[in-house]
Design an enzyme around this catalytic site. Structure first.
Site, PDB file in Angstrom:
ATOM      1  N   ASP A 263       0.792  -1.236   0.000  1.00 54.75           N
ATOM      2  CA  ASP A 263       0.000   0.000   0.000  1.00 54.75           C
ATOM      3  C   ASP A 263       0.824   1.287   0.000  1.00 54.75           C
ATOM      4  OD1 ASP A 263      -1.454  -2.155   0.882  1.00 54.75           O
ATOM      5  OD2 ASP A 263      -2.261  -1.166   2.651  1.00 54.75           O
TER       6      ASP A 263
ATOM      7  N   GLN B  67       3.946   0.655   2.360  1.00 50.55           N
ATOM      8  CA  GLN B  67       4.164  -0.572   3.122  1.00 50.55           C
ATOM      9  C   GLN B  67       5.353  -1.303   2.512  1.00 50.55           C
ATOM     10  OE1 GLN B  67       1.598  -2.135   5.791  1.00 50.55           O
ATOM     11  NE2 GLN B  67       2.183   0.002   5.980  1.00 50.55           N
TER      12      GLN B  67
ATOM     13  N   TRP C  63       5.336 -10.650   1.976  1.00 53.50           N
ATOM     14  CA  TRP C  63       4.748  -9.828   3.038  1.00 53.50           C
ATOM     15  C   TRP C  63       5.271 -10.293   4.391  1.00 53.50           C
ATOM     16  CZ3 TRP C  63       1.379 -10.343   7.244  1.00 53.50           C
ATOM     17  CH2 TRP C  63       0.739  -9.163   7.657  1.00 53.50           C
TER      18      TRP C  63
ATOM     19  N   ASP D  28      -6.034   1.336   9.168  1.00 54.05           N
ATOM     20  CA  ASP D  28      -5.836   2.248   8.047  1.00 54.05           C
ATOM     21  C   ASP D  28      -6.541   3.595   8.249  1.00 54.05           C
ATOM     22  OD1 ASP D  28      -4.720  -0.119   7.214  1.00 54.05           O
ATOM     23  OD2 ASP D  28      -6.280  -0.571   5.737  1.00 54.05           O
TER      24      ASP D  28
ATOM     25  N   TRP E 297      -0.075  -5.175  -7.226  1.00 48.41           N
ATOM     26  CA  TRP E 297       0.583  -6.378  -6.687  1.00 48.41           C
ATOM     27  C   TRP E 297       1.112  -7.249  -7.807  1.00 48.41           C
ATOM     28  CZ3 TRP E 297      -4.761  -6.584  -4.265  1.00 48.41           C
ATOM     29  CH2 TRP E 297      -5.722  -6.958  -5.194  1.00 48.41           C
TER      30      TRP E 297
HETATM   31  C1  FRU Z   1      -4.126  -3.497   2.538  1.00 45.97           C
HETATM   32  C2  FRU Z   1      -3.679  -3.903   3.937  1.00 45.97           C
HETATM   33  C3  FRU Z   1      -4.095  -2.879   4.969  1.00 45.97           C
HETATM   34  C4  FRU Z   1      -3.072  -3.069   6.056  1.00 45.97           C
HETATM   35  C5  FRU Z   1      -1.835  -3.355   5.261  1.00 45.97           C
HETATM   36  C6  FRU Z   1      -0.859  -4.283   5.911  1.00 45.97           C
HETATM   37  O1  FRU Z   1      -3.347  -4.067   1.551  1.00 45.97           O
HETATM   38  O2  FRU Z   1      -4.170  -5.178   4.254  1.00 45.97           O
HETATM   39  O3  FRU Z   1      -5.417  -3.009   5.425  1.00 45.97           O
HETATM   40  O4  FRU Z   1      -2.933  -1.929   6.845  1.00 45.97           O
HETATM   41  O5  FRU Z   1      -2.273  -3.938   4.037  1.00 45.97           O
HETATM   42  O6  FRU Z   1       0.281  -4.428   5.121  1.00 45.97           O
END
Ligand code: FRU
Length: 477
Positions: free
Chosen positions: A19, A35, A43, A148, A280
């Site tokens: 994100d 992120q 991830w 968020d 993605w």
């Molecule tokens: C969206 C999400 C958000 C969260 C983040 C974690 O892609 O799931 O809701 O804050 O990614 O990486």
């Protein structure tokens, strides 16, 4: 080896990116956080990466803005959030998470703050963190998403929305108010929608990365739709906002492509509403690991409100500084039997702008990343009879383990009655802007070195290409 890393999209040197977070313009400079998992292309415990730009086309990466603090409320990740100017103090408002060992795979999601006193270079976490430790009554933090934050100032007070929702029930955004950004009063849900309603589109069970802002004379709510552990797509609603409640009049998908999620918006110093999203990977984890990186941020786009209540969307005009060699044609008649008007042009980092009068032709198609014998190509096709725009990636790659299929939807006609396709290709990402109102983002992974060609075709009759431009795009190094 085929180059797969995008050249002009925002992306750190390696590893996982998702994100976009907290875009903000500070004394002229654009700051964009994202992120990031700096130790793996998968991830994991999230950090906030940080990139800056003066022109929205060239980006410089700065040291990480946020990292998890062992034993802190964000020990297992600094998830998504936003950035605000708190009376001259740059402030990040983010989701701190800790794994909740009592409930399998659930995270305790909290509201945390960090500020900077050196012009957004380094960030200090607020000792009062977390300032909210979970969802309000009657929600149960075991089963309710709470993440968020998106915060804005209105009539001298701070307001914030937090993405929420309950598994198998439906998504919601929760509305809060604060005088000092640290003490928050819950005002109720700004908007909710049951998961069972699927027309005109389903909005799943959790809403991620909500954005809420005034555009023209309407309020816009946008979010990522999460359903049963799947990240689906981004939607927007436009409508009215009064007494803490949002009443939508329009609900649409934002971006008709398969690979666009997690919107983050800001208003810049020119008053424009800009948006970024996360594109993605559309390939198997194994390929993602082998590449050593994953995820890319979409190009900055400008949002506008159209008279019909739908959003208009266009790439920021600043991207024109990336243009190098240009191929240009005007008033070109094309028939289903014409030689390919784009036979002389090739590349994997291109901007293509084509304007066509379609009648009597019924469809127009643009192939890119095409091999000379059509073994590989990605097809962008508009069908005049149905008014639908599609991207077909069934033949985009000869390698296994990459996503295929057709994606798209209806698009409104352009104001001048012409079909306008504005396409940005950056190696493995394609962004299509059609008639100034719809965008479509997809990832593609051609396997052949020679899949660099373009083709333009029409079917069902003749058409006139009123203007055709192709530029090679290259950022300054
Ligand atoms: C969206 C999400 C958000 C969260 C983040 C974690 O892609 O799931 O809701 O804050 O990614 O990486």
């Amino acid at each position: 080896m085929i180059e797969d890393r995008p050249l002009y999209h925002v992306q750190p040197a390696a590893n996982w990116t998702s994100d976009p977070n907290g875009p903000i313009q500070w004394h002229g400079t654009y700051h964009l956080f994202y992120q990031h998992h700096p130790y793996s292309p998968l991830w994991g415990p999230m950090h906030w990466g940080h990139a800056i730009s003066l022109d929205l086309a060239h980006w410089t990466h700065l040291p990480m803005a946020l990292a998890p603090t062992p034993d802190g409320p964000d020990a297992d990740g600094c998830w998504s959030g936003c950035a605000v100017d708190d009376d001259g103090v740059p402030t990040l408002i983010y989701t701190g998470v800790r794994r909740n060992h009592t409930y399998q795979s659930r995270y305790q999601q909290t509201l945390c703050f960090a500020t900077s006193n050196d012009d957004l270079q380094t960030w200090q976490k607020d000792p009062r963190n977390p300032v909210l430790s979970g969802p309000p009554e009657p929600y149960d933090s075991r089963g309710t998403a709470f993440r968020d934050p998106y915060v804005w100032k209105e009539n001298g007070a701070w307001y914030g929305v937090i993405g929420s929702g309950v598994e198998d029930v439906g998504g919601s955004v929760l509305l809060y108010r604060s005088a000092d950004l640290r003490h928050w009063e819950y005002l109720g849900p700004l908007y909710t929608r049951p998961r069972q309603i699927t027309e005109p589109i389903g909005t799943g069970s959790v809403w991620e990365c909500p954005q809420f802002f005034l555009l023209g004379d309407r309020h816009v709510l946008m979010f990522g739709v999460w359903d049963r552990n799947k990240l689906l797509y981004t939607v927007y609603l436009t409508g009215t906002y009064a007494d803490g409640r949002f009443t939508p009049r329009v609900l649409r998908r934002f971006d008709l492509g398969p690979d666009y999620y997690a919107p983050a918006t800001m208003q810049d110093e020119q008053g424009r509403r800009l948006i970024w999203g996360w594109s993605w990977e559309a390939r198997r984890r194994l390929l993602q690991k082998a590449a050593g990186w994953a995820g890319v941020l979409s190009l900055p786009r400008v949002l506008t409100l159209r008279p019909d209540g739908l959003l208009g969307v266009a790439p920021v005009p600043e991207l024109a500084v990336l243009r190098r060699a240009r191929y240009h044609r005007t008033d070109l008649a094309v028939t289903p039997r014409s030689p390919n008007p784009l036979a002389e042009v090739a590349g994997d980092s291109l901007e293509i702008l084509v304007r066509m009068e379609l009648e009597p032709a019924t469809t127009a198609g643009l192939k890119l990343r095409r091999s000379p014998g059509d073994e590989e190509y990605t097809l962008i096709q508009y069908d005049n009879a149905t008014g639908r725009l599609c991207l077909d990636r069934d033949r985009a790659s000869q390698s296994h383990g990459v996503h295929q299929g057709m994606h798209g939807g209806p698009i409104a006609p352009g104001p001048d009655g012409l079909l306008t396709l504005h396409v940005f290709l950056d190696r493995t990402i394609v962004e299509v802007y059609a008639n100034g109102c719809v965008c479509l983002t997809a990832r593609i992974y051609p396997a052949r070195e020679d899949s660099r060609g373009l083709a333009l075709t029409v079917q069902g009759g003749d058409a006139v290409v009123t203007a055709l431009d192709v530029w090679t795009l290259m950022p300054d190094r």
